[in-house]
Design a protein around this motif. Structure first.
Motif, PDB file in Angstrom:
ATOM      1  N   VAL A   1       2.098   4.923  -1.144  1.00 36.55           N
ATOM      2  CA  VAL A   1       1.529   5.641  -2.720  1.00 36.55           C
ATOM      3  C   VAL A   1       2.393   6.816  -3.112  1.00 36.55           C
ATOM      4  O   VAL A   1       4.051   6.865  -2.246  1.00 36.55           O
TER       5      VAL A   1
ATOM      6  N   THR B   1      -2.104   7.975  -6.678  1.00 36.61           N
ATOM      7  CA  THR B   1      -2.121   6.266  -7.119  1.00 36.61           C
ATOM      8  C   THR B   1      -0.998   4.991  -5.623  1.00 36.61           C
ATOM      9  O   THR B   1       0.031   5.425  -5.422  1.00 36.61           O
ATOM     10  N   HIS B   2      -2.246   4.590  -5.320  1.00 38.15           N
ATOM     11  CA  HIS B   2      -1.426   3.493  -4.912  1.00 38.15           C
ATOM     12  C   HIS B   2      -0.533   2.012  -5.366  1.00 38.15           C
ATOM     13  O   HIS B   2      -1.048   1.842  -6.216  1.00 38.15           O
TER      14      HIS B   2
ATOM     15  N   THR C   1       2.548  -0.825  -5.311  1.00 34.63           N
ATOM     16  CA  THR C   1       3.065  -2.106  -4.860  1.00 34.63           C
ATOM     17  C   THR C   1       4.367  -2.152  -4.658  1.00 34.63           C
ATOM     18  O   THR C   1       5.204  -1.922  -6.371  1.00 34.63           O
TER      19      THR C   1
ATOM     20  N   THR D   1       3.183   3.074   3.679  1.00 37.61           N
ATOM     21  CA  THR D   1       2.640   3.733   4.124  1.00 37.61           C
ATOM     22  C   THR D   1       2.197   2.391   5.640  1.00 37.61           C
ATOM     23  O   THR D   1       1.164   2.890   6.514  1.00 37.61           O
TER      24      THR D   1
ATOM     25  N   ASP E   1       0.929  -0.629   0.050  1.00 44.47           N
ATOM     26  CA  ASP E   1       0.210   0.357  -0.125  1.00 44.47           C
ATOM     27  C   ASP E   1       1.038   1.250   0.084  1.00 44.47           C
ATOM     28  O   ASP E   1       0.861   2.669   0.931  1.00 44.47           O
TER      29      ASP E   1
ATOM     30  N   THR F   1       3.771  10.145  -4.021  1.00 46.73           N
ATOM     31  CA  THR F   1       3.380  11.696  -3.714  1.00 46.73           C
ATOM     32  C   THR F   1       3.567  12.360  -5.113  1.00 46.73           C
ATOM     33  O   THR F   1       4.209  13.670  -4.955  1.00 46.73           O
TER      34      THR F   1
END
Length: 210
Positions: free
Chosen positions: A109, A156-157, A159, A132, A107, A111
């Motif tokens: 993100v 956008t999330h 992996t 996160t 999870d 930035t």
């Protein structure tokens, strides 16, 4: 009754045949060169400049020795195929290591998405990714070789896959799914060509000095 003949005192010992001198160098070129190049390729995957330079210097020494031991023509083939093998084996080892030991952060993100000027003046994307999970607050930068594209937007999330040893740069999950089949076939072809040139060169050397 017969008596054994003894060499006169002070006589030089019999010279070793060319076969005894041929085998050690041949084994080194055929069996030692590929693992040495693979080790240099692995060093080149480190983000640090020192490890990369060390890998390049050792690889040049290995290829130079192989060239000398195989002769000019066959040695040139060993050098060319060996250098190409070096370029492909490093990324393949990196892909395999990230698949086997990489730590997945499911999870993360994005930035920020920015660009930098690469070789030839081309603008290339770079993504700033924030973790996160247990490493909350840590941020890493991912280039286009690690899966960043201009299509990503902040928020956008993704992996993120991280190397716990710190040797390999982090990358996104789609760049950590193992060694691609084409890469395995390419390495097999280059290794076959390398070994063929090395063995051919060593056989020519043996016939020449027989």
């Amino acid at each position: 009754m017969t008596t054994a003949h003894t060499a006169p005192a002070g006589a030089a010992p019999p010279a070793r045949g060319p076969g005894r001198r041929w085998w050690p160098a041949t084994l080194w070129v055929t069996l030692g060169t590929p693992p040495a190049l693979a080790g240099c390729g692995w060093l080149g995957q480190d983000a640090g400049l020192l490890a990369t330079l060390l890998g390049v210097v050792v690889a040049l020494l290995v290829l130079a020795v192989a060239w000398i031991l195989c002769g000019a023509k066959a040695g040139a083939g060993v050098a060319v195929f060996g250098f190409a093998f070096l370029l492909f084996v490093g990324p393949a080892l990196g892909d395999y290591a990230m698949q086997e030991r990489g730590v997945r952060h499911d999870d993360a993100v994005i930035t920020e998405v920015s660009t930098y000027r690469g070789k030839g003046g081309e603008r290339r994307p770079v993504c700033t990714v924030a973790l996160t999970d247990t490493d909350r607050g840590r941020t890493v930068e991912i280039g286009d070789t690690g899966g960043c594209t201009r299509d990503f937007t902040p928020g956008t999330h993704v992996t993120l896959v991280d190397d716990p040893e710190g040797h390999l740069a982090p990358r996104l999950a789609d760049k950590a799914d193992g060694v691609a089949p084409y890469l395995l076939w390419t390495l097999a072809a280059l290794l076959t060509a390398l070994e063929t040139c090395a063995l051919y060169g060593r056989l020519r050397r043996r016939r020449r000095h027989a």
